[in-house]
Scaffold this motif. Sequence first.
Motif, PDB file in Angstrom:
ATOM      1  N   ALA A  38       0.789  -1.017  -0.036  1.00 48.43           N
ATOM      2  CA  ALA A  38      -0.028  -0.116   0.206  1.00 48.43           C
ATOM      3  C   ALA A  38       1.156   1.201   0.113  1.00 48.43           C
ATOM      4  N   ASP A  39       0.600   2.144  -0.966  1.00 53.20           N
ATOM      5  CA  ASP A  39       1.579   3.106  -1.152  1.00 53.20           C
ATOM      6  C   ASP A  39       0.812   4.471  -1.526  1.00 53.20           C
ATOM      7  N   LEU A  40       1.199   5.758  -0.792  1.00 53.95           N
ATOM      8  CA  LEU A  40       0.617   6.835  -0.966  1.00 53.95           C
ATOM      9  C   LEU A  40       1.636   7.785  -1.991  1.00 53.95           C
ATOM     10  N   GLN A  41       2.624   7.163  -2.509  1.00 60.31           N
ATOM     11  CA  GLN A  41       3.763   7.858  -3.238  1.00 60.31           C
ATOM     12  C   GLN A  41       4.328   6.803  -4.127  1.00 60.31           C
ATOM     13  N   ALA A  42       3.347   6.180  -4.890  1.00 56.28           N
ATOM     14  CA  ALA A  42       4.056   5.278  -6.006  1.00 56.28           C
ATOM     15  C   ALA A  42       4.793   5.991  -6.884  1.00 56.28           C
ATOM     16  N   ILE A  43       5.578   5.307  -7.632  1.00 55.47           N
ATOM     17  CA  ILE A  43       6.418   5.731  -8.864  1.00 55.47           C
ATOM     18  C   ILE A  43       5.696   5.319 -10.025  1.00 55.47           C
ATOM     19  N   GLY A  44       5.281   6.455 -10.959  1.00 55.30           N
ATOM     20  CA  GLY A  44       4.780   5.779 -12.176  1.00 55.30           C
ATOM     21  C   GLY A  44       6.020   5.427 -13.254  1.00 55.30           C
ATOM     22  N   VAL A  45       5.811   4.378 -13.728  1.00 55.64           N
ATOM     23  CA  VAL A  45       6.876   3.686 -14.579  1.00 55.64           C
ATOM     24  C   VAL A  45       6.323   4.287 -16.166  1.00 55.64           C
ATOM     25  N   GLY A  47       2.478   5.860 -17.293  1.00 54.48           N
ATOM     26  CA  GLY A  47       1.232   6.680 -16.843  1.00 54.48           C
ATOM     27  C   GLY A  47       1.357   7.116 -15.571  1.00 54.48           C
ATOM     28  N   SER A  48       0.384   7.448 -14.980  1.00 55.47           N
ATOM     29  CA  SER A  48       0.573   8.250 -13.767  1.00 55.47           C
ATOM     30  C   SER A  48      -0.056   7.529 -12.714  1.00 55.47           C
ATOM     31  N   PRO A  49       0.472   7.187 -11.587  1.00 43.62           N
ATOM     32  CA  PRO A  49       0.100   6.582 -10.398  1.00 43.62           C
ATOM     33  C   PRO A  49      -1.214   7.308  -9.775  1.00 43.62           C
ATOM     34  N   ARG A  50      -2.029   6.845  -9.263  1.00 43.42           N
ATOM     35  CA  ARG A  50      -2.896   7.170  -8.375  1.00 43.42           C
ATOM     36  C   ARG A  50      -2.448   7.835  -7.005  1.00 43.42           C
ATOM     37  N   THR A  51      -3.128   8.439  -6.327  1.00 38.67           N
ATOM     38  CA  THR A  51      -2.793   8.662  -4.759  1.00 38.67           C
ATOM     39  C   THR A  51      -2.390   7.442  -4.094  1.00 38.67           C
ATOM     40  N   MET A  52      -3.475   6.394  -4.098  1.00 43.16           N
ATOM     41  CA  MET A  52      -3.455   5.378  -3.176  1.00 43.16           C
ATOM     42  C   MET A  52      -3.370   4.176  -4.068  1.00 43.16           C
ATOM     43  N   ASN A  53      -2.407   3.366  -4.034  1.00 41.45           N
ATOM     44  CA  ASN A  53      -2.035   2.037  -4.654  1.00 41.45           C
ATOM     45  C   ASN A  53      -2.041   0.962  -3.584  1.00 41.45           C
ATOM     46  N   ALA A  54      -2.919  -0.130  -3.770  1.00 46.53           N
ATOM     47  CA  ALA A  54      -2.644  -1.191  -2.948  1.00 46.53           C
ATOM     48  C   ALA A  54      -2.902  -2.550  -3.555  1.00 46.53           C
ATOM     49  N   ILE A  55      -2.117  -3.765  -3.013  1.00 44.78           N
ATOM     50  CA  ILE A  55      -2.469  -4.975  -3.505  1.00 44.78           C
ATOM     51  C   ILE A  55      -2.926  -5.877  -2.272  1.00 44.78           C
ATOM     52  N   ILE A  56      -3.756  -6.484  -2.142  1.00 43.32           N
ATOM     53  CA  ILE A  56      -4.140  -7.160  -1.221  1.00 43.32           C
ATOM     54  C   ILE A  56      -4.683  -8.731  -1.673  1.00 43.32           C
ATOM     55  N   ARG A  57      -3.993  -9.685  -0.825  1.00 45.00           N
ATOM     56  CA  ARG A  57      -4.117 -11.194  -1.287  1.00 45.00           C
ATOM     57  C   ARG A  57      -5.199 -11.561  -0.421  1.00 45.00           C
ATOM     58  N   PHE A  58      -6.112 -12.508  -1.023  1.00 45.22           N
ATOM     59  CA  PHE A  58      -7.145 -13.119  -0.577  1.00 45.22           C
ATOM     60  C   PHE A  58      -6.906 -14.723  -0.833  1.00 45.22           C
ATOM     61  N   PRO A  59      -7.341 -15.528   0.143  1.00 48.56           N
ATOM     62  CA  PRO A  59      -7.024 -16.876  -0.272  1.00 48.56           C
ATOM     63  C   PRO A  59      -7.746 -17.607  -1.380  1.00 48.56           C
ATOM     64  N   SER A  60      -8.986 -17.098  -1.527  1.00 45.81           N
ATOM     65  CA  SER A  60      -9.873 -17.377  -2.691  1.00 45.81           C
ATOM     66  C   SER A  60     -10.719 -16.187  -3.331  1.00 45.81           C
ATOM     67  N   GLU A  61     -10.962 -16.562  -4.335  1.00 40.43           N
ATOM     68  CA  GLU A  61     -12.146 -15.490  -4.982  1.00 40.43           C
ATOM     69  C   GLU A  61     -13.340 -15.324  -4.192  1.00 40.43           C
ATOM     70  N   ALA A  62     -13.828 -16.501  -3.541  1.00 35.77           N
ATOM     71  CA  ALA A  62     -15.180 -16.390  -2.955  1.00 35.77           C
ATOM     72  C   ALA A  62     -14.791 -15.650  -1.593  1.00 35.77           C
TER      73      ALA A  62
END
Length: 95
Positions: A38-45, A47-62
């Motif tokens: 989770a990052d409020l200061q992502a670096i755009g490689v 395009g332009s990053p948004r203010t908040m960028n996050a990746i969240i892992r869940f054990p399943s789609e359900a």
Amino acid sequence: MPVYYVNSYDITNMEEYARYGPPVAELLKKYGAEILAADLQAIGVEGSPRTMNAIIRFPSEAAALQCYSDPEYQPLKAIRWNSCSSGSMILVHGL
């Protein structure tokens, strides 16, 4: 198989948005989810990053979809919608 929420949005009201994170972090535990980044200061490689960028892992789609539909999340979702101007939340399947 794990799935990942990839969230990217622009925060327009940081004070209101501050009410979103802590209760969401608690709700994620209920579904076995883990915040990987989770990052409020992502670096755009590209395009332009948004203010908040996050990746969240869940054990399943359900589990991911149940979390999103959980009655506890609905008022929190409203906080996010009201404090952000644009963005996306996508569900990506892991390998």
